[in-house]
Every structure is written in C-alpha cells, then in structure tokens.
Design an enzyme around this catalytic site. Sequence first.
Site, PDB file in Angstrom:
ATOM      1  N   GLU A  46      47.100  78.635  10.224  1.00  0.00           N
ATOM      2  CA  GLU A  46      48.368  78.088  10.875  1.00  0.00           C
ATOM      3  C   GLU A  46      49.436  77.996  10.042  1.00  0.00           C
ATOM      4  O   GLU A  46      50.480  77.844  10.504  1.00  0.00           O
ATOM      5  CB  GLU A  46      47.723  76.524  11.324  1.00  0.00           C
TER       6      GLU A  46
ATOM      7  N   ASP B  11      33.855  69.067  21.451  1.00  0.00           N
ATOM      8  CA  ASP B  11      34.259  69.612  20.185  1.00  0.00           C
ATOM      9  C   ASP B  11      34.108  68.521  19.228  1.00  0.00           C
ATOM     10  O   ASP B  11      34.003  69.033  17.817  1.00  0.00           O
ATOM     11  CB  ASP B  11      35.629  70.266  20.151  1.00  0.00           C
TER      12      ASP B  11
END
Length: 314
Positions: A58, A117
């Site tokens: 990222e 998640d």
Amino acid sequence: MADMVKIATRDSYGNTLVELAKEHEDIVVLDADLAGATKTSIFKKAFPDRHFNCGIAEGNMITAAAGMSTMGLVPFASSFAMFAAGRAFEQIRNSIGYPHLNVKIGATHGGISVGEDGASHQCCEDYALMRSIPGMVVMTPADDVEAKAMVKAAYEHVGPVYMRFGRSAVPVFHKEEGYTFRIGKAEQLTEGNDVAIIACGLMVYEALQAAEALRVKGIHARVINMATIKPLDEEMVLKAAKECGRIITCEEHSIIGGLGEAVCALLSEKLPTPVRRIGVEDQFGHSGPAAALLKQFGLCAEHIAEVAQGFCGK
C-alpha cells in the site's frame, strides 16, 4: 423504506470510476491486489491500460499515485480502509498531504460492517487519521446516489481526498433526479427542533428510521447527513445546535477522533451545546455478521431512538 433497493457503496465507486474515465482521459486507478473487493476490477475490465495493480504494498501504491499526479494524471488509489488509511498513513501524510497533491483515495470495507473479517480489518480509526492531515478532504456517502456524486466531486476537487465506502449493501434513499452534492455541505433530511441527529455513512439511514420511531412518540428529530467530515459544515451544525438545543452524532467509527469529536470541538468553541456521541466505544471489534455487529455496538436505529428519548427526557 423496507422495500428500498440496496447497493454497496463500493459498487458505486467502481461503476462511477468507469463513467468518469469515459469522459476524462487523465483518470488512472491503482489498487493493492484487492481489485475484486474494492470493485476497481470494473475499471480494470473497461480500461486495462489505465489500471495498475501495485500488489500488497500500500505504501508503494500511494507513492506511485503521488508521482502520477505530478505528471498531470488524477490517480484514484484503492484498498481497504485499514490498509489505505492505516498501513499507508506515513506515505499519505508525507507524499500526498505535505505537497498537497491531487490524489484521491478510495477506501472500501470501512467500519464494523466488514463483519466476519474481524478486528484486524474493521477500521474504525480512518476518519481520525485522515482528519489529522492538513488539507485532506474526508468524506463518506450514505447511499449509492450520494456515492456516485461524491466520486465525481472528488475528481473535480483539486487536492487530496479520502473517501470511505462500505462493504455491505445499504438502502438507496436518495433520488437521482435533482440531487446535487457539494464537498463541505451537509444535507438536512427531516424537520424537527427537539433534537438534531447528525450522521454519516450507513448511519444516516439508521438515523432516518430512528427519527420515524421518535415521531410516533412525539419527539421531532432533525436528521442531518454530514457526508463531508472534513471540512465540516459548521454553519449547519451551529444552526442545528441553536434551534434544537441537543445534538446526537452517529458514525460507524470510533467516538474518538471522528465526526462526533469534530462536532464537539466546533460547539465547545462557538456554541456550547449538550451532545451525545454514538459510535464504537474505545474498543476493537470482532468477527461476526455485519448486521449483528452493528446492533451489538449500538449502531442501529433502535439505539439511536433510545438515546434520543432519554436525552429529551421523554
């Protein structure tokens, strides 16, 4: 309201990027190996030469976007909110925020509603992180119509923008015809002077449902959609505080550093007003179905109505 169409705002993001790119050749899209989840795969299919998968890196994606922006391109860098705002914070601050570059960050899967998640992916700190960067615009849409208009407004805005989109499908309560969106301008959705409920993201629809339940009990709540968390629509907040005398903020984010704190900071300086903040308390989330988690953490219409009823002394 129960029969409304539901669309995830991450879908709105992916579809609008394609729509915009047909008209603007300077748009490029970057993702961090999550194109399927962030829906930038829709853009990739339509414009494969303008889509860049940066892998699970990222920070590299953000610096690449920064470099592209200096070449006259308008990059939309996409990943989960936890990774876009969290893992890449330093690169966003130093490579985009400090030089005030024209980069747009599309962060999906924000908040508790990421569901199964679990805590590692349930980012409830991104508003706080992004608000702290000078010059950064921070926004989150309430539904599909607003999300599409927001992405278009982000493209037109010159400077860094952070947008948070959701994983779960949410009711589409705006009508496209006649709808306009302006960065930094809130939207009053209901009339009422007993209490003002200022909400953002998926909490806006919950606030509308709460207002309906409160109306039956004789409490008239003013619901305000604060899609732009920074810059805050100070005029709308101060007007609501003056006319209602009580404010409730609702956000799918920690009560620390987000919409609630932004509203409280403004009111403490310009018009001290009683406020109740509804959001994730000082704790992490955990794995579970999105709807069940939202209810457990009090991010639902029933809890908003309960808080408002107690706040109004009825």
